[in-house]
Design a protein around this motif. Structure first.
Motif, PDB file in Angstrom:
ATOM      1  N   ALA A   1      18.300  24.619   0.577  1.00 57.15           N
ATOM      2  CA  ALA A   1      18.652  23.822  -0.606  1.00 57.15           C
ATOM      3  C   ALA A   1      17.598  22.750  -0.885  1.00 57.15           C
ATOM      4  O   ALA A   1      17.470  22.271  -2.012  1.00 57.15           O
TER       5      ALA A   1
ATOM      6  N   GLN B   1      21.978  31.133  -5.046  1.00 58.01           N
ATOM      7  CA  GLN B   1      22.798  30.302  -5.926  1.00 58.01           C
ATOM      8  C   GLN B   1      23.031  30.996  -7.265  1.00 58.01           C
ATOM      9  O   GLN B   1      24.151  31.096  -7.751  1.00 58.01           O
TER      10      GLN B   1
ATOM     11  N   ARG C   1      16.716  27.380  -2.513  1.00 54.09           N
ATOM     12  CA  ARG C   1      18.077  26.914  -2.835  1.00 54.09           C
ATOM     13  C   ARG C   1      19.134  27.552  -1.929  1.00 54.09           C
ATOM     14  O   ARG C   1      19.862  26.841  -1.254  1.00 54.09           O
TER      15      ARG C   1
END
Length: 313
Positions: A120, A215, A247
């Motif tokens: 992330a 994501q 991510r």
């Protein structure tokens, strides 16, 4: 230095080998901070004695024999067009990597440490091509580390493609291939890799939905569920995911899918350049039905057909 991997499935973390490359510019020496996924690193050694290979690009330092395997060695500074300072020899290391089932060594000025980083916190590299002395296409992601420094994750696969050592085998279509209907979802942060997989799936008869990371993959699944509701498992026949993505990585994505009752019956296949057994085991643990190493067309068609057929029963 041998590298062990200890990440739990679904943690959305990666471990990176942090290495440095020094650059001389206008009489000053700057240190570039780079990383490579531990899953692609076999070991890190001192600079071996190399045999030069005439007629190869200047960034190929030569070859050497590592336990009866001949390994080409690439000088990363030269590949990236960086001017090396004098006297960098004393800390030189060679990172021995394995991906796409190919072993290759990369010369770096110093191997620093192993870092655990959350996907992330890794931003996709959106450099303008040719910005500064480093072409953005050689970078797959960037992340902040201590002291407001930036660590760049290098796209070492593109070196292998530059060398012609790895050519995805996309031509070998089976003469008799089952034809399917329905949707397939593919996740990959590389548009080139998505294009190869998309074309292969379209040849098999699937309509393809694309996502650039885990994501976005979850967002696409939500969109599809809003369209098809409880019929989604009949419409969406297969999900094919890369592992390394900014991510949210593929393992974390798969763990999320398998915990969601709307999607848990849809088969997932990993399609990755990481060719170590540990990642294959993690893929199965995350709920995938197969782990394919990019990209061998016959194996791809055979596995996808086998899995989709099994779920149609």
């Amino acid at each position: 230095m041998h590298v062990e991997n200890s990440l739990k499935v679904g943690s959305n973390e990666m471990e990176l080998v942090d290495f440095r490359i020094l650059k001389e510019e206008d009489g000053e020496v700057y240190e570039g901070i780079y990383g490579i996924n531990v899953s692609k690193v076999r070991e890190i050694i001192k600079m071996p004695t190399l045999t030069e290979l005439p007629g190869t690009p200047n960034y190929i330092e030569g070859i050497f024999d590592l336990r009866s395997i001949v390994i080409p060695v690439v000088n990363l500074a030269k590949w990236m067009g960086i001017k090396e300072p004098e006297n960098v020899e004393k800390n030189l290391r060679v990172i021995i990597t394995e991906f796409n089932n190919i072993l290759i060594g990369f010369v770096v000025h110093e191997a620093k440490r192993i870092r655990r980083i959350n996907w992330a916190d890794i931003e996709p590299a959106s450099f303008a091509s040719g910005s500064g002395s480093l072409d953005g296409s050689k970078i797959t992601g960037v992340t902040k580390i201590e002291g407001d420094n930036v660590l760049l994750i290098l796209d070492l696969e593109s070196v292998v493609q530059d060398l012609g050592l790895y050519q995805p085998s996309i031509e070998h279509t089976p003469e008799e291939m089952d034809s399917f209907t329905g949707l397939a979802l593919i996740l990959d942060d590389s548009s080139t890799a998505r294009k190869i997989v998309k074309e292969a799936l379209q040849k098999m008869g699937f309509s393809v939905v694309e996502a650039g990371d885990g994501q976005e993959g979850l967002e696409k699944l939500d969109d599809l569920y809003n369209m098809y509701e409880d019929d989604l498992a009949k419409k969406l026949k297969i999900i094919i995911s890369d592992v390394e993505m900014p991510r949210m990585d593929g393992f974390h994505f798969a763990a999320n899918v398998k915990e969601d009752g709307r999607f848990d019956k849809i088969p997932i296949v990993f399609n990755s350049s990481i060719s170590d057994h540990f990642s294959e085991d993690r893929g199965k643990e995350a709920g995938a039905e197969a782990y394919l190493v990019k990209f061998e067309a016959t194996a791809f068609y055979d596995e996808i057909a086998r899995i989709v057929r099994a779920h149609m029963k």
